[in-house]
Design an enzyme around this catalytic site. Structure first.
Site, mmCIF file in Angstrom:
data_model
loop_
_atom_site.group_PDB
_atom_site.id
_atom_site.type_symbol
_atom_site.label_atom_id
_atom_site.label_comp_id
_atom_site.label_asym_id
_atom_site.label_seq_id
_atom_site.Cartn_x
_atom_site.Cartn_y
_atom_site.Cartn_z
ATOM 1 N N LYS A 1 0.831 -1.210 0.000
ATOM 2 C CA LYS A 1 0.000 0.000 0.000
ATOM 3 C C LYS A 1 0.864 1.259 0.000
ATOM 4 O O LYS A 1 0.482 2.271 -0.587
ATOM 5 C CB LYS A 1 -0.961 0.007 1.195
ATOM 6 C CG LYS A 1 -2.145 -0.926 1.002
ATOM 7 C CD LYS A 1 -3.291 -0.583 1.921
ATOM 8 C CE LYS A 1 -4.474 -1.494 1.679
ATOM 9 N NZ LYS A 1 -5.506 -1.363 2.709
ATOM 10 N N LYS B 1 -3.796 -11.718 -6.806
ATOM 11 C CA LYS B 1 -5.056 -11.784 -6.059
ATOM 12 C C LYS B 1 -6.109 -10.882 -6.715
ATOM 13 O O LYS B 1 -5.775 -9.799 -7.187
ATOM 14 C CB LYS B 1 -4.767 -11.308 -4.627
ATOM 15 C CG LYS B 1 -5.940 -11.369 -3.686
ATOM 16 C CD LYS B 1 -5.625 -10.714 -2.355
ATOM 17 C CE LYS B 1 -5.805 -9.213 -2.416
ATOM 18 N NZ LYS B 1 -5.899 -8.557 -1.107
ATOM 19 N N LYS C 1 -10.208 -5.232 -5.349
ATOM 20 C CA LYS C 1 -11.077 -4.147 -5.814
ATOM 21 C C LYS C 1 -10.261 -2.928 -6.218
ATOM 22 O O LYS C 1 -10.756 -2.048 -6.896
ATOM 23 C CB LYS C 1 -12.102 -3.786 -4.737
ATOM 24 C CG LYS C 1 -11.502 -3.407 -3.392
ATOM 25 C CD LYS C 1 -12.598 -3.310 -2.315
ATOM 26 C CE LYS C 1 -12.000 -3.477 -0.928
ATOM 27 N NZ LYS C 1 -12.942 -3.885 0.078
#
Ligand code: TYM
Length: 336
Positions: free
Chosen positions: A117, A200, A203
């Site tokens: 992130k 993976k 979203k």
């Protein structure tokens, strides 16, 4: 425990950070429903977690209500479990502060999700992003949770929750239940991207064709599956060297209720095109009643707010019990 009830406690949460994918559903929400009869379950909309990346305030507010509606539409029953919004229970932040004093920057900066992130949001690498797993530990430990149903991507965070529980218990005496992850062993712990099956399904993927959301309409679902990347060869078989086909078989199996073996037999001799269309149709048909229910629930805001309110009340009580114990153990002078 209340009424001599020996039910084990379970906690899990999803962030209200936009669309919810079928990965979130398969890896987490679907199992929440299966577990709610057996355990005392606390399920939350993790809004405190969501703000570690920038959120548009009006969207966050809407996403919170929509996620609560989706949980219920998927079968999470507010009569059977405690369903609440994380920020409504201040003990989550209070315990986070306490746990911060036994968490080390080294172990937090090593977390894979923090590294990912920070790379993706380089313009906003904030303290919350690094502290995220401590807040997650607080969520879990506050309720004395024994089990935490999550997807495989949360395993490292769960290990940190266990470490913090053990560290606190060692220093101050038995206080927290040490939680176990509940991660599906076979299919579904990690649903992969439809565009890049080695990654993976997420979203936050820039490619909208990589994921299917719980609110995608039938045409969109079918289009995304038709475009799904398959593997070389033509056999429809679950195998390590066939990650694209295996991922589709897993998704088909979950939404059709058939085993992967049954699915392989059903598509034996068929081409990828027919297979992908069948997966798309099956998923779209399974999502339709959930979407209908979600829309009905969203039309009744008063009901959703009543669920939030009563959930927050129950969670508040359970969380306070643990927090008082923690404060006593660490030597805080008792207030009134
Ligand atoms: P979040 O919101 O990213 O994802 C919610 C749940 O969905 C699972 N998941 C997947 N499972 C299978 N395949 C995938 N492709 C996939 N993508 C996501 C996640 O593992 C998760 O279970 N930090 C958490 C929310 C949270 C939480 C907690 C969870 C906050 N506090 C305490 C458990 C306990 C998160 O970001 O999940």
């Amino acid at each position: 425990m209340e009424g001599g009830n020996e039910q084990k406690i379970l906690f899990s949460a999803v962030q209200p950070s936009g669309a919810v994918t079928i990965g979130n559903y398969i890896g987490a929400i679907k199992n929440w429903v299966a577990l709610q009869d057996e355990y005392r379950c606390f399920y939350a909309v993790a809004d405190l977690h969501a703000i570690t990346v920038r959120q548009e305030p009006s969207a966050l507010r809407r996403n919170t209500l929509e996620l609560l509606a989706l949980f219920i539409a998927c079968g999470v029953d507010p009569e059977k479990c405690v369903l609440f919004v994380q920020s409504h229970v201040p003990a989550h932040c209070e315990l986070t502060w306490t746990l911060n004093t036994i968490a080390y920057p080294g172990e937090l900066s090593r977390m894979t999700q923090f590294k990912d992130k920070s790379a993706r949001h380089a313009e906003n690498v904030n303290m919350g992003l690094m502290d995220y797993p401590v807040l997650m530990a607080a969520d879990i430990l506050l309720y004395q949770s024994a089990l935490v149903p999550v997807g495989a991507d949360q395993k490292q965070h769960l290990e940190l929750s266990r470490d913090l529980a053990l560290r606190f218990n060692n220093r101050y005496g038995q206080t927290f239940t040490v939680p176990e992850p509940y991660i599906l062993k076979e299919n579904g712990a990690k649903i992969m991207s439809l565009a890049e099956p080695a990654k993976k399904m997420s979203k936050s993927d820039d490619n909208v064709n990589a994921f299917v959301t719980m609110t995608d309409d039938k045409d969109t679902v079918i289009r995304k599956f038709k475009r799904a990347v398959t593997d070389s060869g033509s056999e429809i078989r679950f195998a390590e060297e066939k990650p694209g086909v295996s991922n589709l078989l897993t998704i088909y199996s979950v939404f059709s209720g058939k085993s992967v073996k049954e699915a392989e037999a059903e598509f034996s001799g068929k081409g990828y095109g027919d297979f992908k269309l069948a997966v798309g149709e099956t998923v779209a048909d399974a999502l339709a009643p959930i979407q209908k229910k979600r829309a009905e629930l969203l039309a009744d805001k008063a009901y959703l707010e009543s669920v939030m309110k009563s959930g927050a009340g129950s969670a508040f009580k359970a969380a306070r019990r643990t927090l008082s114990k923690v404060y006593r153990k660490i030597g805080f002078y008792a207030g009134e």
